[in-house]
Design a protein around this motif. Sequence first.
Motif, PDB file in Angstrom:
ATOM      1  N   SER A  64       0.908  -1.059  -0.071  1.00  0.00           N
ATOM      2  CA  SER A  64      -0.022   0.133  -0.029  1.00  0.00           C
ATOM      3  C   SER A  64       0.880   1.243  -0.099  1.00  0.00           C
ATOM      4  CB  SER A  64      -0.839  -0.050   1.261  1.00  0.00           C
ATOM      5  OG  SER A  64      -0.199  -0.286   2.581  1.00  0.00           O
ATOM      6  N   ILE A  65       0.207   2.145  -0.766  1.00  0.00           N
ATOM      7  CA  ILE A  65       1.016   3.554  -0.741  1.00  0.00           C
ATOM      8  C   ILE A  65       0.294   4.609  -0.545  1.00  0.00           C
ATOM      9  CG2 ILE A  65       2.044   5.088  -2.458  1.00  0.00           C
ATOM     10  CD1 ILE A  65       2.605   2.708  -4.307  1.00  0.00           C
ATOM     11  N   GLU A  66       0.684   5.439   0.421  1.00  0.00           N
ATOM     12  CA  GLU A  66       0.038   6.855   0.992  1.00  0.00           C
ATOM     13  C   GLU A  66       0.881   7.946   0.543  1.00  0.00           C
ATOM     14  OE1 GLU A  66      -2.615   8.470   2.133  1.00  0.00           O
ATOM     15  OE2 GLU A  66      -1.388  10.060   3.103  1.00  0.00           O
ATOM     16  N   SER A  67       0.285   8.828  -0.020  1.00  0.00           N
ATOM     17  CA  SER A  67       0.944   9.933  -0.546  1.00  0.00           C
ATOM     18  C   SER A  67      -0.020  11.187  -0.656  1.00  0.00           C
ATOM     19  CB  SER A  67       1.786  10.029  -1.803  1.00  0.00           C
ATOM     20  OG  SER A  67       0.740   9.842  -2.906  1.00  0.00           O
ATOM     21  N   SER A  68      -0.964  11.364   0.355  1.00  0.00           N
ATOM     22  CA  SER A  68      -1.847  12.400   0.232  1.00  0.00           C
ATOM     23  C   SER A  68      -1.502  13.902   0.724  1.00  0.00           C
ATOM     24  CB  SER A  68      -3.130  12.066   1.076  1.00  0.00           C
ATOM     25  OG  SER A  68      -2.818  12.027   2.535  1.00  0.00           O
ATOM     26  N   CYS A  69      -0.380  13.978   1.442  1.00  0.00           N
ATOM     27  CA  CYS A  69      -0.137  15.403   1.772  1.00  0.00           C
ATOM     28  C   CYS A  69       1.432  15.280   1.691  1.00  0.00           C
ATOM     29  CB  CYS A  69      -0.547  15.643   3.291  1.00  0.00           C
ATOM     30  SG  CYS A  69      -0.361  17.003   3.864  1.00  0.00           S
ATOM     31  N   ASP A  70       2.230  15.321   3.150  1.00  0.00           N
ATOM     32  CA  ASP A  70       3.657  15.559   3.085  1.00  0.00           C
ATOM     33  C   ASP A  70       4.479  14.363   3.553  1.00  0.00           C
ATOM     34  OD1 ASP A  70       2.609  15.935   5.360  1.00  0.00           O
ATOM     35  OD2 ASP A  70       4.110  17.328   6.203  1.00  0.00           O
ATOM     36  N   ASP A  71       3.919  13.142   3.863  1.00  0.00           N
ATOM     37  CA  ASP A  71       4.656  12.050   4.291  1.00  0.00           C
ATOM     38  C   ASP A  71       4.323  10.809   3.188  1.00  0.00           C
ATOM     39  OD1 ASP A  71       5.423  12.677   6.771  1.00  0.00           O
ATOM     40  OD2 ASP A  71       3.478  12.407   7.563  1.00  0.00           O
ATOM     41  N   LYS A 124       8.666  -8.752  -4.674  1.00  0.00           N
ATOM     42  CA  LYS A 124       7.614  -7.793  -5.306  1.00  0.00           C
ATOM     43  C   LYS A 124       6.633  -8.895  -5.848  1.00  0.00           C
ATOM     44  CE  LYS A 124      10.186  -6.381  -9.110  1.00  0.00           C
ATOM     45  NZ  LYS A 124      11.394  -6.649  -8.531  1.00  0.00           N
ATOM     46  N   LYS A 125       7.373 -10.083  -6.572  1.00  0.00           N
ATOM     47  CA  LYS A 125       6.587 -11.131  -7.165  1.00  0.00           C
ATOM     48  C   LYS A 125       5.356 -11.994  -6.138  1.00  0.00           C
ATOM     49  CE  LYS A 125      10.302 -11.494 -10.495  1.00  0.00           C
ATOM     50  NZ  LYS A 125      11.176 -12.783 -11.073  1.00  0.00           N
ATOM     51  N   GLN A 126       5.699 -11.649  -5.049  1.00  0.00           N
ATOM     52  CA  GLN A 126       4.695 -12.547  -4.131  1.00  0.00           C
ATOM     53  C   GLN A 126       3.383 -11.564  -3.582  1.00  0.00           C
ATOM     54  OE1 GLN A 126       8.366 -13.237  -1.203  1.00  0.00           O
ATOM     55  NE2 GLN A 126       6.654 -14.741  -0.308  1.00  0.00           N
ATOM     56  N   LEU A 127       3.418 -10.413  -4.137  1.00  0.00           N
ATOM     57  CA  LEU A 127       2.458  -9.423  -3.959  1.00  0.00           C
ATOM     58  C   LEU A 127       1.212  -9.856  -4.548  1.00  0.00           C
ATOM     59  CD1 LEU A 127       4.284  -6.117  -4.236  1.00  0.00           C
ATOM     60  CD2 LEU A 127       3.694  -7.003  -2.252  1.00  0.00           C
ATOM     61  N   THR A 128      -0.068  -9.437  -3.952  1.00  0.00           N
ATOM     62  CA  THR A 128      -1.228  -9.925  -4.252  1.00  0.00           C
ATOM     63  C   THR A 128      -1.995  -8.775  -4.995  1.00  0.00           C
ATOM     64  OG1 THR A 128      -1.341 -11.558  -2.338  1.00  0.00           O
ATOM     65  CG2 THR A 128      -3.326 -11.301  -3.557  1.00  0.00           C
ATOM     66  N   ALA A 129      -1.773  -7.696  -4.351  1.00  0.00           N
ATOM     67  CA  ALA A 129      -2.462  -6.536  -4.875  1.00  0.00           C
ATOM     68  C   ALA A 129      -1.662  -5.161  -4.562  1.00  0.00           C
ATOM     69  CB  ALA A 129      -3.981  -6.498  -4.564  1.00  0.00           C
ATOM     70  N   ILE A 130      -2.074  -4.301  -5.297  1.00  0.00           N
ATOM     71  CA  ILE A 130      -1.387  -2.922  -4.667  1.00  0.00           C
ATOM     72  C   ILE A 130      -2.542  -1.943  -4.362  1.00  0.00           C
ATOM     73  CG2 ILE A 130      -0.100  -1.023  -5.628  1.00  0.00           C
ATOM     74  CD1 ILE A 130       1.498  -3.484  -5.708  1.00  0.00           C
ATOM     75  N   ALA A 131      -2.487  -1.195  -3.175  1.00  0.00           N
ATOM     76  CA  ALA A 131      -3.318  -0.307  -2.795  1.00  0.00           C
ATOM     77  C   ALA A 131      -2.802   1.099  -2.705  1.00  0.00           C
ATOM     78  CB  ALA A 131      -4.022  -0.690  -1.633  1.00  0.00           C
ATOM     79  N   PHE A 132      -3.791   2.186  -2.849  1.00  0.00           N
ATOM     80  CA  PHE A 132      -3.366   3.656  -2.930  1.00  0.00           C
ATOM     81  C   PHE A 132      -4.277   4.412  -2.435  1.00  0.00           C
ATOM     82  CE2 PHE A 132      -5.313   3.466  -7.104  1.00  0.00           C
ATOM     83  CZ  PHE A 132      -5.550   4.649  -7.230  1.00  0.00           C
ATOM     84  N   THR A 133      -3.705   5.581  -2.028  1.00  0.00           N
ATOM     85  CA  THR A 133      -4.606   6.572  -1.703  1.00  0.00           C
ATOM     86  C   THR A 133      -5.094   7.336  -2.741  1.00  0.00           C
ATOM     87  OG1 THR A 133      -3.492   6.867   0.437  1.00  0.00           O
ATOM     88  CG2 THR A 133      -4.989   8.796  -0.366  1.00  0.00           C
ATOM     89  N   ARG A 134      -6.423   7.320  -2.994  1.00  0.00           N
ATOM     90  CA  ARG A 134      -6.961   8.085  -4.118  1.00  0.00           C
ATOM     91  C   ARG A 134      -7.240   9.681  -3.760  1.00  0.00           C
ATOM     92  NH1 ARG A 134     -12.879   7.363  -7.606  1.00  0.00           N
ATOM     93  NH2 ARG A 134     -12.226   9.075  -8.900  1.00  0.00           N
ATOM     94  N   ILE A 170      -4.002   2.406   4.923  1.00  0.00           N
ATOM     95  CA  ILE A 170      -4.252   2.153   3.588  1.00  0.00           C
ATOM     96  C   ILE A 170      -4.408   0.805   3.162  1.00  0.00           C
ATOM     97  CG2 ILE A 170      -3.754   2.962   1.022  1.00  0.00           C
ATOM     98  CD1 ILE A 170      -4.407   5.290   2.851  1.00  0.00           C
ATOM     99  N   GLY A 171      -3.277   0.106   3.657  1.00  0.00           N
ATOM    100  CA  GLY A 171      -3.197  -1.413   3.438  1.00  0.00           C
ATOM    101  C   GLY A 171      -4.438  -2.292   3.920  1.00  0.00           C
ATOM    102  N   ILE A 172      -4.836  -1.709   5.173  1.00  0.00           N
ATOM    103  CA  ILE A 172      -6.176  -2.579   5.721  1.00  0.00           C
ATOM    104  C   ILE A 172      -7.440  -2.130   5.202  1.00  0.00           C
ATOM    105  CG2 ILE A 172      -6.712  -0.706   7.690  1.00  0.00           C
ATOM    106  CD1 ILE A 172      -6.607  -4.402   8.016  1.00  0.00           C
ATOM    107  N   SER A 173      -7.586  -0.915   4.610  1.00  0.00           N
ATOM    108  CA  SER A 173      -8.685  -0.549   3.795  1.00  0.00           C
ATOM    109  C   SER A 173      -8.658  -1.328   2.597  1.00  0.00           C
ATOM    110  CB  SER A 173      -8.595   0.980   3.624  1.00  0.00           C
ATOM    111  OG  SER A 173      -9.742   1.174   2.998  1.00  0.00           O
ATOM    112  N   GLY A 174      -7.510  -1.441   2.044  1.00  0.00           N
ATOM    113  CA  GLY A 174      -7.209  -2.168   0.731  1.00  0.00           C
ATOM    114  C   GLY A 174      -7.386  -3.781   0.786  1.00  0.00           C
TER     115      GLY A 174
END
Length: 343
Positions: A15-22, A78-88, A317-321
């Motif tokens: 999961s990726i979070e980039s909504s503000c400054d972190d 990364k080949k073990q990953l099941t999905a990618i979640a991100f902040t929209r 973000i990951g738990i929501s995903g």
Amino acid sequence: MPDQLMASKISYILSIESSCDDTSCAVLKNDQVLSNVIAGQKVHQQYGGVVPELASRAHQSNIVPVVHTALAQANIDKKQLTAIAFTRGPGLMGSLLVGSSFAKSLSLALDIPLIEVHHMQAHILAHFIDEGQEKPEFPFLALTISGGHTQIVKVTDHHEMEVIGTTMDDAVGEAFDKTGKMLGLDYPAGPIIDSLARKGNPHAFSFPIPKAPNLDYSFSGFKTSVLYFIQKQVKENLDFIKENLEDICASVQYTIIEILFQKLEKAVNKTGIKSVAIGGGVSANSGIRERLLSKKEKGWKVFIPPFQYTTDNAAMIGISGYYKFLQKDFAGLEVTATARISM
């Protein structure tokens, strides 16, 4: 209801979070956090607030090393990953675009599902990260408090949420930071005010409680009253702030907490729901946590998130995903970042 077959399988969601400054990246194994890496941006301190253009540039520099570090700490390829979640969204458009573009590229390259996440829903769902604690049962009320939001949310499912009260102007985090700026404190001022407030008298000075309708909030008038108060006192005594800083902070924090909890109590009485959770960066405030805990005496069942999941982070973000993954609620590559998005 989640697909039982999906729930029985092991998923690895990045999961990726980039909504503000972190800039943050996390890896979750189902609802457990394997890594949660956050890169902050100190460049904004000299400006007393987040500068959007500088934030987006810093995200571009941080995102690749943050993702690599998160995978390394989780000991996951990364080949073990099941999905990618991100902040929209919601958030700063430039910052959101960095995270969403990277997430879409990674999803396409690995040929795995892409999951869009609502930032404020994620703050609430942080309570469902498995760390051995008791989790809220539906329905419950959530008070989401941050630099950009102040909301009372009725939560009936992992992704079924209704905002029943919101700020009409400024958010509570902004009220803390702008007050701190008036007092000459560094940015972000919220944690500094909290620390100083513990040593002061919360009843030393009195500030008005805004009269916002229904379950809504207003903080613009409160900020103005603090400004006028400080200007008047400093005019009479140039050393007023220095001599009374702890009492000012304690009184300001006490009033802000009163504003928050008068409406929260009204929401509990109106809905009959006595299960209450808090979330967002301002939920790290010690006074707010203490006030919520005191409500146990009134029969409330309260939920306070661990400190590491209060500020913006990719674990939430990951738990929501994860819960969207269970429902196979995936996004297409045409999905775009949105600065403003309803709950």
